[in-house]
Design an enzyme around this catalytic site. Sequence first.
Site, short mmCIF file in Angstrom:
data_model
loop_
_atom_site.label_atom_id
_atom_site.label_comp_id
_atom_site.label_asym_id
_atom_site.label_seq_id
_atom_site.Cartn_x
_atom_site.Cartn_y
_atom_site.Cartn_z
N LYS A 56 40.20 48.53 34.50
CA LYS A 56 39.99 50.75 34.33
C LYS A 56 40.85 51.46 36.12
O LYS A 56 41.95 51.54 35.80
CB LYS A 56 38.80 50.66 34.83
CG LYS A 56 38.22 52.38 35.42
CD LYS A 56 36.64 52.51 35.05
CE LYS A 56 36.97 54.07 35.43
NZ LYS A 56 36.60 54.54 36.57
N ASN A 57 40.84 50.63 37.03
CA ASN A 57 41.13 51.38 38.27
C ASN A 57 42.72 51.17 38.40
O ASN A 57 43.39 52.22 38.41
CB ASN A 57 39.80 50.62 39.75
CG ASN A 57 39.55 51.67 39.34
OD1 ASN A 57 38.75 52.64 38.90
ND2 ASN A 57 37.88 50.52 40.68
N CYS A 116 32.61 60.76 37.72
CA CYS A 116 30.79 60.67 38.26
C CYS A 116 31.08 62.00 39.60
O CYS A 116 32.35 61.95 40.39
CB CYS A 116 31.04 59.27 38.06
SG CYS A 116 30.86 58.02 36.63
N ARG A 150 34.84 64.92 47.00
CA ARG A 150 36.16 63.81 46.91
C ARG A 150 37.00 64.89 47.42
O ARG A 150 37.88 65.50 46.09
CB ARG A 150 36.15 63.84 44.92
CG ARG A 150 34.95 62.93 44.17
CD ARG A 150 36.03 63.13 42.76
NE ARG A 150 34.72 62.11 42.70
CZ ARG A 150 34.06 60.99 41.70
NH1 ARG A 150 35.20 60.25 42.71
NH2 ARG A 150 33.14 60.84 41.05
N ASP A 182 31.90 49.65 44.03
CA ASP A 182 31.46 50.11 42.90
C ASP A 182 30.68 49.01 41.74
O ASP A 182 30.42 48.75 40.70
CB ASP A 182 32.67 50.50 41.77
CG ASP A 182 33.56 51.43 41.93
OD1 ASP A 182 33.16 52.25 42.58
OD2 ASP A 182 34.91 51.32 41.49
N ARG A 222 32.88 55.43 29.87
CA ARG A 222 34.24 55.04 30.45
C ARG A 222 34.95 54.29 31.27
O ARG A 222 35.66 54.43 31.26
CB ARG A 222 33.86 55.77 31.88
CG ARG A 222 33.46 57.93 31.18
CD ARG A 222 33.57 58.45 32.72
NE ARG A 222 34.46 58.94 34.00
CZ ARG A 222 34.57 58.45 34.81
NH1 ARG A 222 33.46 58.03 35.77
NH2 ARG A 222 35.50 57.56 35.60
#
Length: 431
Positions: free
Chosen positions: A22-23, A117, A122, A307, A399
């Site tokens: 994903k990242n 999220c 951020r 994570d 997600r």
Amino acid sequence: MTKYVIRGGKPLHGAIDISGAKNAAVAIIPAALLVNGTCRIENIPQISDVTSILKILQELGADVRTVDRTTVDIDCTRIHNEQVRLDMARKIRASYYLIGALLGRFGAAEVPLPGGCHLGDRPIDQHIKGFVAMGADVEVKGGYVHASSGGRRLTGAQIYLDVVSVGATMNIMLAATLAEGLTIIENAAKEPHIVDLANFLNSMGADIMGAGTDVIKVRGVPGLRGGSYSIIPDQIEAGTYMAAVAAAGGEVRIKNVIPKHLDCITAKLVEMGVEVEEEDDAVLVRRTGPLYRANIKTLPYPGFPTDMQPQISVVLCLAQGTSVVTEGVWDNRYRYVDEIRRMGAQIQVDGKVAVIEGVDKLTGAPMQACDLRAGAAMVIAGLAAQGVTEIDHVYYIERGYEDIVRKLSGVGADIRVVITPDEDKAQADVG
């Protein structure tokens, strides 16, 4: 409303194939904006964050064609739009990669501040610091980041990141790829998906050296050409299933992984009494005996990943003794703890430190996912618990996890999707 219903207490046996990272995908897909020609990107995970970023590229004018379930062709040649719609970008954190890509190609970008999220602040100050050093004017107003190089090509610069930031490292790489001259990023993050982004860009004609170290050098090139690239396997998805086996017991071969990327996760699981055997592109995870306490602190790669903190914390709830978990990255990563306590877990949180007293068992309970990795942790807790667990707000989980219900069902878990008529409207507002 869509929920997961899990009847726990069943050991897991079989094999699970890991999807693309994903990242990496959410940065590599925006990187296609820099390419003059068609990019074929393979091993793309089927997750909502990827769907969102592909829709944004289409909205900007890209030609996106699905080749098969995990492969897309992206041609951004005809894009002439530097503005991203608020309603599309607010759903995902990775929307900020569009700033670096659009600024690098067009010399201008207008992109909403990131969503995703709610794990704490951020800040994108390190991103902005890099763009400004390369000659851009950047202003944040009305929920948007407005960046412009005034019609000039960005110029290389020496940029020292005040904190190790994965997002800033990747965003500056994107902006620097077509800049004039040499950009040096010091105190760069080292995560595998940073290396993957560099490899993608280099395969299209970029000149990037040092990805995976704390100094990355990007020598700008006039343009990038089309080509094909396959995204690396997802380190966090693999770690999540490793944790699921640790919590529920059993033996599962986790396939399509790069074992080296899992070293920090493997080391902690072995310390806790889990057996992990590395193969060429797989790991065999086995847990038949008791779990033991461990202390964990999340750190930038190659440290233990933030994570994976909620998932490993759930496993520690079932370990003998007292464990201490220190969150070294995010300010607000323990929001899931109250939900896990409903199952009988003994967790006390003080700031960024959680003290976990192991219990003999967890008991199924209704829970509500509050972010992506917290949702994954709740699934793990449900698999290990006695009785029935129901998890709401599963769109958070989707997600970042492709076919999680199918994959777990395939190794013996009793997990199913239940859809009720009262659809949760909050999905429209949260990524």
